[in-house]
Scaffold this active site. Structure first.
Site, PDB file in Angstrom:
ATOM      1  CG  ASN A  39     -37.926  30.711  32.431  1.00 45.80           C
ATOM      2  OD1 ASN A  39     -38.705  29.753  32.368  1.00 45.80           O
ATOM      3  ND2 ASN A  39     -36.744  30.715  31.830  1.00 45.80           N
ATOM      4  CE  LYS A  74     -34.374  29.204  34.184  1.00 39.80           C
ATOM      5  NZ  LYS A  74     -32.934  29.302  34.382  1.00 39.80           N
ATOM      6  CG  HIS A 113     -33.707  30.426  28.557  1.00 42.44           C
ATOM      7  ND1 HIS A 113     -32.703  29.638  29.073  1.00 42.44           N
ATOM      8  CD2 HIS A 113     -34.054  31.299  29.527  1.00 42.44           C
ATOM      9  CE1 HIS A 113     -32.472  30.020  30.333  1.00 42.44           C
ATOM     10  NE2 HIS A 113     -33.271  31.026  30.626  1.00 42.44           N
ATOM     11  CD  GLU A 160     -31.936  27.149  31.652  1.00 46.47           C
ATOM     12  OE1 GLU A 160     -33.153  26.923  31.551  1.00 46.47           O
ATOM     13  OE2 GLU A 160     -31.429  27.725  32.645  1.00 46.47           O
ATOM     14  CD  GLU A 173     -32.290  35.037  31.026  1.00 46.85           C
ATOM     15  OE1 GLU A 173     -32.881  35.198  32.097  1.00 46.85           O
ATOM     16  OE2 GLU A 173     -32.328  33.962  30.404  1.00 46.85           O
ATOM     17  N   GLY A 231     -28.675  30.885  37.291  1.00 52.33           N
ATOM     18  CA  GLY A 231     -28.743  29.794  38.255  1.00 52.33           C
ATOM     19  C   GLY A 231     -27.486  29.606  39.080  1.00 52.33           C
ATOM     20  CB  SER A 251     -28.179  35.172  40.000  1.00 50.21           C
ATOM     21  OG  SER A 251     -27.701  33.891  39.626  1.00 50.21           O
TER      22      SER A 251
HETATM   23  P1  13P Z   1     -32.043  32.371  37.556  1.00 51.09           P
HETATM   24  O1  13P Z   1     -32.844  33.594  37.977  1.00 51.09           O
HETATM   25  O2  13P Z   1     -32.416  31.151  38.298  1.00 51.09           O
HETATM   26  O3  13P Z   1     -30.582  32.670  37.546  1.00 51.09           O
HETATM   27  O4  13P Z   1     -32.445  32.077  36.041  1.00 51.09           O
HETATM   28  C1  13P Z   1     -32.420  33.102  35.128  1.00 51.09           C
HETATM   29  C2  13P Z   1     -33.076  32.661  33.887  1.00 51.09           C
HETATM   30  O5  13P Z   1     -32.555  31.841  33.157  1.00 51.09           O
HETATM   31  C3  13P Z   1     -34.390  33.230  33.569  1.00 51.09           C
HETATM   32  O6  13P Z   1     -34.765  32.918  32.267  1.00 51.09           O
END
Ligand code: 13P
Length: 257
Positions: free
Chosen positions: A11, A13, A101, A103, A173, A179, A219
């Site tokens: 992903n 982003k 997601h 976010e 997740e 992150g 992560s």
């Molecule tokens: P990270 O791998 O940067 O922690 O992000 C995970 C994520 O949100 C994947 O959709």
């Protein structure tokens, strides 16, 4: 159980222009071998603006990498300024769409009801949803992880057929692991993955529970992926930061080496 093909999704982003996406896809393809694809389905999910460029590289060079999108609107078309529909994504040969997601839930107000409509739109157009679920730190500390995750799975899949879920993915997740560099404990993530599969089984039956691929995200990196993949109910990963560098992402995909 073992017949589920592993699924590792990058992903990206809100990173990478279409020019950068071309480079990343090409570089990733150099790092992966046909044997890797026999074992793992590899998906990259760039921003909408880079989908067409990534599609052209994948198709022109006959790459085995598959294309994902990070979001979608629930309607097929209409007066929804700034949105992108499932038919538009399907036309670009997008195979997987990330839905719900954390976010998007936290920053763009996506509710379970909206997420559910999006899951249905993706399925209606022959693509596979990747439904994201996970608890916040607060919810974890108050002991409601299971309740939150089960609720998100049930609501997200409401009215969705067993056939769709059998070919879909659900990504666990935990919000606090995204992150932050603080990945979940693989044992804990494995238990939540099992709970997700049990939830699917109780709602939609054995075939859906057996087929659905449960991913871990938060992560993930080349150093910890192996521990997650060793868990019986974890079939893959949804990778953010570590998917942006093709060398690093290739090391995640080839985690057994
Ligand atoms: P990270 O791998 O940067 O922690 O992000 C995970 C994520 O949100 C994947 O959709």
């Amino acid at each position: 159980m073992d017949e589920r093909r592993e699924l590792i999704v990058g992903n990206w982003k809100m990173h990478a222009t279409h020019l950068e996406a071309i480079q990343k896809v090409q570089k990733l393809s150099y790092r992966l071998r046909p044997e890797d694809f026999a074992r793992v389905e590899v998906v990259v999910a760039p921003a909408f603006t880079a989908l067409r460029a990534a599609q052209l590289v994948i198709e022109t060079d006959h790459l085995l990498i598959r294309l994902g999108a990070q979001n979608v609107h629930w309607e097929d078309e209409g007066a929804f300024t700034g949105e992108v529909s499932a038919p538009m994504l399907a036309k670009l040969n997008v195979s997987h769409v990330i839905v719900g997601h954390s976010e998007r839930r936290a920053m763009f107000g996506e509710t379970d009801a909206v997420v559910n409509r999006k899951v249905k739109a993706v399925a209606r157009h022959g693509m596979h949803p990747i439904l994201c679920v996970g608890e916040t730190l607060e919810q974890r500390e108050s002991g409601s992880t299971e309740e939150v995750v089960v609720g998100m799975v049930r609501e997200g899949l409401k009215g969705v057929t067993a056939e769709v879920v059998e070919a879909a993915a659900i990504a666990y997740e935990p919000v606090w692991a995204i992150g932050t560099g603080k990945n979940a404990d693989p044992d804990d993530a494995g238990s939540v993955a099992e709970l997700i599969r049990d939830t699917v089984r109780s709602r939609l039956g054995e075939a859906a529970a057996d087929g659905v691929r449960v991913l871990y995200g938060g992560s993930v990196n080349p150093g910890n992926i192996r521990a997650f993949m060793a868990k019986r109910h974890i079939d893959g990963a949804l990778v953010g930061g570590a998917s942006l560098d093709p060398d690093v992402f290739a090391a995640v995909v080839r985690y057994w080496i």
